[in-house]
Motif scaffolding. Structure first.
Motif: not given
Length: 256
Positions: A52-77
Motif C-alpha cells: 500500500r502506498g507504493e506507486p506503480g503497482i496494480v493488484v489482481v486478486e487470485f480466485e481460482q487456477f483459471g485466474t492465472i490464465a486470465e492474467v497471462f492473456t491480459y499481459l500478452k494484450q
C-alpha cells in the motif's frame, strides 16, 4: 514459422526468480523494488497490504487456477504497460489446483475428497510447470514466491530400521519451497534463480526491512540456485534485498 535466431549478447535479460521462506520475511516487500509498472497477483488475502502506498503497482486478486490464465492473456494484450509481474505465491496456487483437481469426477480419489488420484497428481504437476514456463515467454521480469518447509534431505539415505524393525527418523533435513509432489523437485529446472528469504534479528530486536535476508548460498541446509555459474553471485547473502542489488551479479557484464 521461421526460426527465431538472435544474438545472445543482444537479447535482453529478465529476472526469473523464486523467493521462498516463512510468512513475514520480506518476500512481498521485495516486490517494491521490481522495475515498474508491476502487475502483482495476490494469492493470499491481505498480501498486498505490504505494498500500500507504493506507486506503480496494480493488484489482481487470485480466485481460482483459471485466474492465472486470465492474467497471462491480459499481459500478452497489454505487454507494453508493464515491466514486471509478481506471483505471490506458488504454494497457494498449487493448493487451489489440487483442490480443484480432486473435485473433478475423473480425478476424484474415493479415499479422500481433498487428494486427487495418481493421474490427477500428474495433471497438477504438468499444469504447474506449464504455468511457470508460459510466463517466461513474456518479455517481463517474473518474480514468484512460495512458503518453505523442512523435509528429509533426499540426497542422504535414510537410516536402517531399529532392532525391532521400526523405521527411524531421518538424520538429515533440508528446507525447500513448500510445493507439493514432484513440483517441489522440478521447480529448480523451471526458474533461473532460487533464493531463501528469512529474518535475522538479535534478542529483543524488532524486525525491520534491514533484517530481511535473501540467500543464494545453497548448502546442505536449504535449496538455492543461480543459473549464471560463470559469474557466480557475490555477496551470496543480501540484507534488505532489492532488484537493483541483484542485477549486477545475475547477468553478464555489458561489453565495453
Amino acid at each position: 514459422m521461421p526460426l527465431k535466431i538472435v544474438n545472445l549478447d543482444e537479447r535482453p535479460w529478465f529476472l526469473r526468480m523464486l523467493g521462498y521462506g516463512d510468512s513475514g520475511v520480506g518476500k512481498t516487500y521485495f516486490v517494491k523494488s521490481l522495475p515498474k509498472p508491476v502487475l502483482y497477483v495476490e494469492c493470499d488475502l491481505g498480501g498486498a497490504d505490504t505494498l500500500r502506498g507504493e506507486p506503480g503497482i496494480v493488484v489482481v486478486e487470485f480466485e481460482q487456477f483459471g485466474t492465472i490464465a486470465e492474467v497471462f492473456t491480459y499481459l500478452k494484450q497489454h505487454i507494453e504497460e508493464f515491466k514486471s509481474v509478481a506471483i505471490d505465491g506458488l504454494s497457494s496456487i498449487q493448493g487451489a489446483l489440487i483442490w480443484e483437481t480432486a473435485q473433478d469426477p475423473n480425478r476424484k480419489n474415493p479415499q479422500s475428497e481433498y487428494v486427487p488420484t495418481q493421474t490427477g497428481w500428474g495433471d497438477v504437476l504438468g499444469r504447474m510447470r506449464r504455468l511457470v514456463k508460459v510466463f517466461h515467454t513474456l518479455p517481463l521480469h517474473i518474480y514468484y514466491t512460495a512458503l518453505e518447509e523442512l523435509i528429509p534431505d533426499p540426497s542422504v539415505p535414510p537410516p536402517p530400521p531399529d532392532e525391532k524393525g521400526k523405521p527411524q527418523q531421518p538424520t538429515a533435513w533440508k528446507l525447500y519451497p513448500k510445493l507439493q509432489g514432484a513440483f517441489q523437485k522440478t521447480i529448480g529446472g523451471d526458474v533461473s534463480e532460487i533464493g531463501r528469504m528469512y529474518i535475522q534479528t538479535y534478542p529483543g530486536e524488532v524486525a525491520k526491512p534491514s533484517n530481511y535476508k535473501l540467500s543464494f548460498a545453497g548448502s546442505s541446509q536449504f535449496q538455492s540456485k543461480v543459473r549464471n555459474k560463470e559469474i557466480g553471485i557475490e555477496p551470496k547473502v543480501y540484507s534488505n534485498p532489492k532488484f537493483e542489488d541483484l542485477v549486477p551479479h545475475l547477468i553478464r557484464k555489458e561489453k565495453e
